[in-house]
Design a protein around this motif. Structure first.
Motif, mmCIF file in Angstrom:
data_model
loop_
_atom_site.group_PDB
_atom_site.id
_atom_site.type_symbol
_atom_site.label_atom_id
_atom_site.label_comp_id
_atom_site.label_asym_id
_atom_site.label_seq_id
_atom_site.Cartn_x
_atom_site.Cartn_y
_atom_site.Cartn_z
ATOM 1 N N GLY A 29 0.765 -1.232 0.000
ATOM 2 C CA GLY A 29 0.000 0.000 0.000
ATOM 3 C C GLY A 29 0.799 1.285 0.000
ATOM 4 O O GLY A 29 0.241 2.355 -0.265
ATOM 5 N N HIS A 30 2.104 1.207 0.286
ATOM 6 C CA HIS A 30 2.880 2.452 0.278
ATOM 7 C C HIS A 30 3.219 2.920 -1.128
ATOM 8 O O HIS A 30 3.745 4.022 -1.319
ATOM 9 C CB HIS A 30 4.159 2.312 1.115
ATOM 10 N N LYS A 31 2.894 2.087 -2.153
ATOM 11 C CA LYS A 31 3.050 2.461 -3.559
ATOM 12 C C LYS A 31 4.450 2.982 -3.870
ATOM 13 O O LYS A 31 4.667 4.134 -4.252
ATOM 14 C CB LYS A 31 1.996 3.493 -3.964
ATOM 15 N N HIS A 37 4.243 7.831 6.020
ATOM 16 C CA HIS A 37 4.273 8.871 7.052
ATOM 17 C C HIS A 37 5.505 9.754 6.850
ATOM 18 O O HIS A 37 6.629 9.272 6.748
ATOM 19 C CB HIS A 37 4.308 8.242 8.438
ATOM 20 N N GLU A 38 5.266 11.069 6.801
ATOM 21 C CA GLU A 38 6.343 11.993 6.448
ATOM 22 C C GLU A 38 7.508 11.976 7.421
ATOM 23 O O GLU A 38 8.651 12.242 7.028
ATOM 24 C CB GLU A 38 5.795 13.420 6.331
ATOM 25 N N VAL A 39 7.255 11.638 8.703
ATOM 26 C CA VAL A 39 8.355 11.653 9.675
ATOM 27 C C VAL A 39 9.370 10.543 9.400
ATOM 28 O O VAL A 39 10.500 10.603 9.877
ATOM 29 C CB VAL A 39 7.833 11.526 11.122
ATOM 30 N N ALA A 40 8.950 9.530 8.634
ATOM 31 C CA ALA A 40 9.838 8.390 8.386
ATOM 32 C C ALA A 40 10.242 8.246 6.929
ATOM 33 O O ALA A 40 11.051 7.377 6.593
ATOM 34 C CB ALA A 40 9.166 7.097 8.858
ATOM 35 N N TYR A 44 13.037 5.534 5.254
ATOM 36 C CA TYR A 44 12.590 4.340 4.546
ATOM 37 C C TYR A 44 12.621 4.461 3.021
ATOM 38 O O TYR A 44 12.435 3.460 2.319
ATOM 39 C CB TYR A 44 11.150 3.999 4.960
ATOM 40 N N LYS A 45 12.822 5.639 2.498
ATOM 41 C CA LYS A 45 12.608 5.908 1.075
ATOM 42 C C LYS A 45 13.271 4.902 0.149
ATOM 43 O O LYS A 45 12.624 4.337 -0.745
ATOM 44 C CB LYS A 45 13.092 7.327 0.740
ATOM 45 N N GLU A 46 14.553 4.658 0.301
ATOM 46 C CA GLU A 46 15.268 3.778 -0.623
ATOM 47 C C GLU A 46 14.782 2.334 -0.525
ATOM 48 O O GLU A 46 14.639 1.647 -1.541
ATOM 49 C CB GLU A 46 16.776 3.852 -0.360
ATOM 50 N N ASP A 51 10.629 -2.437 -2.300
ATOM 51 C CA ASP A 51 9.713 -3.307 -1.547
ATOM 52 C C ASP A 51 8.559 -3.691 -2.461
ATOM 53 O O ASP A 51 7.508 -3.055 -2.474
ATOM 54 C CB ASP A 51 9.208 -2.573 -0.300
ATOM 55 N N GLN A 52 8.775 -4.740 -3.218
ATOM 56 C CA GLN A 52 7.848 -5.125 -4.279
ATOM 57 C C GLN A 52 7.058 -6.386 -3.917
ATOM 58 O O GLN A 52 7.211 -6.957 -2.844
ATOM 59 C CB GLN A 52 8.630 -5.347 -5.575
#
Length: 463
Positions: A29-31, A37-40, A44-46, A51-52
């Motif tokens: 669901g994070h697409k 969540h913007e604080v994280a 987690y971005k990379e 994360d497929q």
């Protein structure tokens, strides 16, 4: 050969997929990290970008035919086995799968008493009759080791109907023995040898001169290794290795489908691919240099012996004699977290690359002194016991009054996750004494602490 070692097919495919996918109309669901969540997000971005799920081109762990299959085969080649399966539920799911593959309901198995709780859980889920094998014990340093050849032979003679033997090697503290003779006598008795080698994913043929011998080299049928414990792999990653024509691969895959998620984490799977590539580059000389550096950390510290009888301690494990819980607090205060504390020693799991910062040694400096100690190896008595059936009425008694009673619940200090009292076991005076020591020292129990104040559940007498 070098080019082959450098291949990371699964990781490479994830990066390629990231570069071409414009948007996600599939789980998770994070697409691809666009909804988070913007604080994280910055943290987690990379990882979120790879994360497929099982979309076209990324293969399927439960029916691999492309990059996952290729990555697993590269691992099998490195370890010198017939087949390697990637695990994303730790050695726990590997142990469950081994048990479900090697046994059927009602079978008898031989199980090392100081095994991880996951093997006891596996035996319970599989519905097998469990014969416990008492390990050897180093009395001076209070170290529980492995099962001797004599004990195993005694068990095979007493229970020739057993279909499989489940041993743990090396121990949590890193003490391993060459299991070649164990495997040979088990094979002669037509029993499968299944080894929980959770702390030995770094044990390869190329480093057996400097580290304990892997159960793979000893010829075990199935071996489970936690990659995340000693390799540069993410938490919950592990390998299941097979090298036996007596193992039905379809049954292995069926068991893994039952105990692993149908939507496994691709970042975890890719970290297994990367960890394999990392150690594949290491030469025998590299491992020798590392072993020398690691053993140098023992100098001038009251470490447990590097050799105890036929057991060799993994240089990655450093067990320091002394008030473990007190030493743990001192290290944590300085910002360093150890692997395990007991009333008798502190255990450190050292990295493949030692930290440049030597500040972690400072709290231990006061322990400098004589490191030579005579180890006294004994065989625990009795050597064989059986877990009782615990059906029927139960009653609650104070834990101090449990000696001689059959436990109807389990007590597991964590770490290390080895049951002190196992459901179905007749409780001994020695277990009660250790129980009280751990409570006094403030040990953590993964199975709760209600029994301290509320009482402990045991089988009702007369039943």
């Amino acid at each position: 050969m070098t080019a082959l070692k450098q291949q990371t097919p699964l990781f490479d495919r994830l990066l390629a997929h990231r570069s071409i996918e414009k948007g996600s109309f599939h789980v998770p669901g994070h697409k691809n990290g666009s909804v988070f969540h913007e604080v994280a997000t910055s943290v987690y971005k990379e990882i979120l970008s790879i994360d497929q799920t099982e979309v076209e081109g990324l293969d399927d762990l439960h029916d691999p035919s492309e990059v996952i299959q290729e990555a697993q085969q590269l691992a099998a080649t490195l370890y010198g086995v017939e087949d390697t399966y990637f695990l994303v539920g730790g050695s726990t799911v590997g142990n469950l799968a081994m048990m479900l593959t090697a046994t059927k309901r009602g079978d008898t198995i031989l199980l090392q008493r100081n095994s991880h709780q996951s093997l006891f859980h596996a035996a319970e889920l599989a519905g097998v009759r469990t014969i416990l094998l008492a390990p050897e014990y180093e009395e001076t340093n209070r170290l529980t080791l492995g099962v001797s050849v004599n004990t195993l032979q005694e068990a095979i003679t007493a229970y020739p109907e057993a279909v499989a033997i489940f041993l743990t090697n090396p121990s949590y503290e890193g003490y391993g023995q060459d299991l070649s003779e164990h495997v040979a006598i088990a094979k002669q008795a037509n029993m499968l040898t299944c080894i929980d080698e959770a702390h030995g994913a770094h044990l390869l043929k190329s480093n057996e001169k400097h580290f304990p011998t892997s159960a793979i080299q000893a010829g075990a049928d199935m071996v489970v290794q936690s990659a995340h414990k000693t390799l540069p792999a993410m938490t919950m990653t592990a390998f299941l290795h097979l090298q036996s024509s007596r193992i039905d691969r379809r049954e292995v895959q069926r068991a893994l489908r039952m105990v692993q998620s149908s939507s496994p984490s691709y970042p975890l799977l890719a970290s297994l691919d990367l960890a394999r590539a990392y150690i594949a580059e290491w030469t025998e000389q590299d491992w020798g240099t590392l072993a020398t550096e690691l053993r140098a950390q023992r100098e001038h510290l009251p470490a447990t012996p590097a050799h105890i009888g036929g057991y060799v301690q993994d240089p990655l494990k450093l067990a320091i004699r002394g008030p473990g819980y007190q030493l743990k607090k001192q290290l944590e205060h300085a910002g360093w977290h150890p692997e395990l504390a007991t009333p008798d020693y502190l255990l450190l799991t050292l990295p493949l690359r030692l930290p440049v910062d030597k500040a972690w040694q400072e709290p231990l400096h006061k322990l400098r002194g004589e490191t030579t100690i005579t180890a006294r190896l004994i065989q625990q008595q009795p050597t064989l016991s059986e877990l009782y059936l615990v059906d029927g009425p139960s009653e609650t008694v104070s834990y101090q009054n449990t000696v001689g009673r059959i436990a109807k619940e389990t007590v597991t200090p964590y770490p290390p996750g080895i049951p002190l009292i196992r459901e179905g076991e007749r409780i001994t005076e020695a277990q009660l004494h250790e129980w009280q020591r751990l409570i006094k020292e403030g040990a953590s129990f993964q199975t709760g602490t209600h029994w301290i104040t509320e009482g402990f559940l045991v089988k009702q007498e007369g039943e």
